[in-house]
Enzyme design. Structure first.
Site, PDB file in Angstrom:
ATOM      1  N   ASP A   1      70.374 -22.004 -61.217  1.00 45.83           N
ATOM      2  CA  ASP A   1      71.408 -21.558 -62.168  1.00 45.83           C
ATOM      3  C   ASP A   1      72.335 -22.734 -62.491  1.00 45.83           C
ATOM      4  O   ASP A   1      73.510 -22.711 -62.162  1.00 45.83           O
ATOM      5  CB  ASP A   1      72.189 -20.355 -61.613  1.00 45.83           C
ATOM      6  CG  ASP A   1      72.903 -20.645 -60.295  1.00 45.83           C
ATOM      7  OD1 ASP A   1      72.469 -21.580 -59.565  1.00 45.83           O
ATOM      8  OD2 ASP A   1      73.895 -19.968 -59.981  1.00 45.83           O
TER       9      ASP A   1
ATOM     10  N   VAL B   1      67.966 -21.409 -55.405  1.00 44.64           N
ATOM     11  CA  VAL B   1      69.290 -21.990 -55.164  1.00 44.64           C
ATOM     12  C   VAL B   1      70.365 -21.336 -56.038  1.00 44.64           C
ATOM     13  O   VAL B   1      71.461 -21.884 -56.185  1.00 44.64           O
ATOM     14  CB  VAL B   1      69.279 -23.531 -55.339  1.00 44.64           C
ATOM     15  CG1 VAL B   1      68.348 -24.168 -54.324  1.00 44.64           C
ATOM     16  CG2 VAL B   1      68.887 -23.930 -56.748  1.00 44.64           C
TER      17      VAL B   1
ATOM     18  N   ASP C   1      72.863 -27.685 -58.706  1.00 50.94           N
ATOM     19  CA  ASP C   1      71.506 -27.333 -59.132  1.00 50.94           C
ATOM     20  C   ASP C   1      70.858 -28.497 -59.876  1.00 50.94           C
ATOM     21  O   ASP C   1      69.679 -28.808 -59.663  1.00 50.94           O
ATOM     22  CB  ASP C   1      71.523 -26.137 -60.084  1.00 50.94           C
ATOM     23  CG  ASP C   1      72.164 -24.914 -59.498  1.00 50.94           C
ATOM     24  OD1 ASP C   1      71.447 -23.967 -59.136  1.00 50.94           O
ATOM     25  OD2 ASP C   1      73.405 -24.883 -59.417  1.00 50.94           O
TER      26      ASP C   1
END
Length: 309
Positions: A8, A121, A13
Site C-alpha cells: 500500500d 506489507v 512500501d
C-alpha cells in the site's frame, strides 16, 4: 524464489519494493495493491511510479479498496498527501494491469504451487479475500510473510495495535489462521531497524536516481518519526519484512498462537501472542522476536547501492 508483494505505497512500501527488486536470485511475479496508507487509487498509482523508476519487467495489480467490513483509515500524516513524501516521480500508468490483484494472486499460486512466497506489507485484505475465494490457496503457497502486529510492544496507531492490523483486523484473523506458514514481522523487531540521516546521506550520495528518490521520500518520513516518536531515525518496517521473507537468519522467531482482537473498543487490531499457551490453541504464527539490526542495515545498504541490477 518467486514472490508476490502485496503493498500500500507508502514510503516504506516503496523502499521495500526497491529492496526486493535489487535482491539477487528473486523473481517478482508482480505487486498487488490495497487500500491502506492511502486510498487504492493512490497506492496503485504510486506502485506504477515505483516500477517505472526501477525499470521493472512486472506489473501492478490493483486489489481491494476497502477492508472486509470496515471503513478505510489511511495514514497521509505519516507518508504525505501523495504517499511518497517529498519525492516527485514520473507517472507509470503503463505498469498498471487490468487484472484484479486478488485474481492475480490466485492465478499465480495455482500456476506455481509451493513456489510462491506472499509478502504482505499493508492491510491483509487482498490475501484474506484470495483465501476466501480459493480455500486451497494456503496449502499451495510456500509461505506468507506479514509486516504487521505488535505482540510484545505497544502499537503505532493505538497503544494496542499496529497500523496494518488495525485497518483490517478481520482479514488478519483469516490469514493468521489459514494454515499456511505465517511469519509475523511486527513492531517488536521493525522498531529496532532505524534508517538515520547518516544512512540517508550515503544513499543519496551513492545510490544514483533511485537513491535520490529514496532520499526525497524518506526526509518526510524522518521528520514524522522525530516529531511523533522522538526517534533518531525512521523504522524500515516493510523492507525488514521483505528481507526476512528472503533470509530468515536475520531474525529469531518463536511459534505461538496469535489471535487478533476484532471486537474490543480500545484494543481493535491488537495481536495477542499466547507464548504460554493460556488459550490452549495450536500455534499458528512464527513471531519475530529479535533482529540482527546491524546486519540487516548493512545488507539493506548493499542492496540499494548495488548498481549491477
Amino acid at each position: 524464489m518467486k514472490i508476490i508483494l502485496d503493498v500500500d505505497p507508502g514510503i516504506d512500501d516503496a523502499i521495500a519494493i526497491a529492496l526486493a527488486h535489487k535482491w539477487p536470485g528473486i523473481e517478482i511475479l508482480g505487486i498487488t495493491t490495497v487500500g491502506g496508507n492511502l486510498p487504492l487509487e493512490k497506492t496503485t498509482d504510486n506502485g506504477g511510479k515505483i516500477l517505472k523508476l526501477l525499470g521493472a519487467n512486472y506489473k501492478v495489480y490493483p486489489g481491494m479498496a476497502q477492508p472486509l467490513i470496515r471503513e478505510l483509515k489511511t495514514a497521509e500524516n505519516i507518508h504525505g498527501p501523495t504517499g511518497l513524501g517529498y519525492a516527485q516521480l514520473p507517472e507509470g500508468k503503463e505498469y498498471i494491469a487490468d487484472k484484479h490483484g486478488v485474481d492475480f494472486i490466485i492465478e499465480q499460486v495455482n500456476k506455481y504451487p509451493k513456489e510462491i512466497t506472499l509478502i504482505g506489507v499493508g492491510p491483509l485484505t487482498n490475501i484474506a479475500t484470495a483465501i476466501k475465494k480459493d480455500p486451497s490457496l494456503p496449502q499451495k503457497v510456500r509461505g506468507i510473510c506479514v509486516m504487521g502486529g505488535a505482540v510484545f510492544t505497544q502499537g503505532n496507531v493505538t497503544p494496542a495495535a499496529e497500523f496494518n492490523i488495525y485497518v483490517d483486523p478481520e482479514s488478519a484473523e483469516i490469514v493468521f489462521n489459514c494454515g499456511a506458514e505465517i511469519i509475523l514481522v511486527g513492531l517488536d523487531v521493525t522498531l529496532k531497524v532505524l534508517l538515520t540521516r547518516e544512512h540517508l546521506e550515503i544513499i543519496q550520495k551513492k545510490g544514483g536516481s533511485l537513491g535520490e528518490s529514496i532520499g526525497e521520500m524518506t526526509k518526510f518520513y524522518l521528520e514524522r518519526y522525530l516529531d511523533g516518536n522522538k526517534l533518531p531515525g525512521c523504522a524500515l518496517h516493510d523492507p525488514l519484512a521483505v528481507a526476512v521473507a528472503l533470509d530468515k537468519s536475520l531474525v529469531s522467531m518463536e511459534k505461538m498462537y496469535v489471535g487478533v482482537e476484532t471486537k474490543g473498543e480500545l484494543t481493535r487490531g491488537a495481536t495477542i501472542g499466547d507464548k504460554l499457551s493460556r488459550f490452549n490453541k495450536k500455534p499458528n504464527v512464527y513471531v519475530c522476536t529479535q533482529v540482527d539490526s546491524n546486519r540487516f542495515l548493512e545488507l539493506f545498504l548493499d542492496r540499494i547501492l548495488d548498481h549491477t541490477n
